[in-house]
Scaffold this motif. Sequence first.
Motif, PDB file in Angstrom:
ATOM      1  N   SER A  73      40.875  45.961  38.146  1.00  0.00           N
ATOM      2  CA  SER A  73      41.038  44.888  39.125  1.00  0.00           C
ATOM      3  C   SER A  73      41.945  43.774  38.623  1.00  0.00           C
ATOM      4  O   SER A  73      42.673  43.169  39.409  1.00  0.00           O
ATOM      5  N   ARG A  74      41.944  43.517  37.338  1.00  0.00           N
ATOM      6  CA  ARG A  74      42.804  42.456  36.814  1.00  0.00           C
ATOM      7  C   ARG A  74      44.284  42.848  36.898  1.00  0.00           C
ATOM      8  O   ARG A  74      45.115  42.033  37.267  1.00  0.00           O
ATOM      9  N   LYS A 111      45.306  42.572  40.550  1.00  0.00           N
ATOM     10  CA  LYS A 111      45.503  41.184  40.969  1.00  0.00           C
ATOM     11  C   LYS A 111      46.756  40.579  40.340  1.00  0.00           C
ATOM     12  O   LYS A 111      47.471  39.813  40.990  1.00  0.00           O
TER      13      LYS A 111
END
Length: 146
Positions: free
Chosen positions: A28-29, A32
């Motif tokens: 997810s990082r 993003k």
Amino acid sequence: MIRGSCLCGGVRFEIADASGPFELCHCSRCRKATGSAFLPGLRVQRAHVAFVQGLDLITTYEAPILEGPPAYKACFCSRCGSPVPDPDPNASSIDVAAGVLDDDPGLRPERHIFVECKAPWSFIEDGLPQLDRAAIGSLRQAQRRP
């Protein structure tokens, strides 16, 4: 020599040798940080990276540790926001977002990693190996053994 630069051209760098691995990260990082389904990244020995211009334009964001070290670190051009290599001279290796390379690194993606985190609208259909957190951890631990 493999050249790379940010969107505005303010940060320019060269890589003498890109040995990899070349991985497609679905965490997810990374999603993003890129605004995309995954981050295509090359691991490069820091000694093989030279900044040609724009070191003063690089900003580093260090995210808090979620489950355990290492922390997540994102470096980007403060003018245009493009991801750029970590300028830390003390790092032994760094990840370079493949999208900022101006030249062909001569490598191709080897695997998808952190696939359990992939965006629900993203589909992996390229036939590359798909590793979850446990599998990538085991692989990296095995690679560290002499």
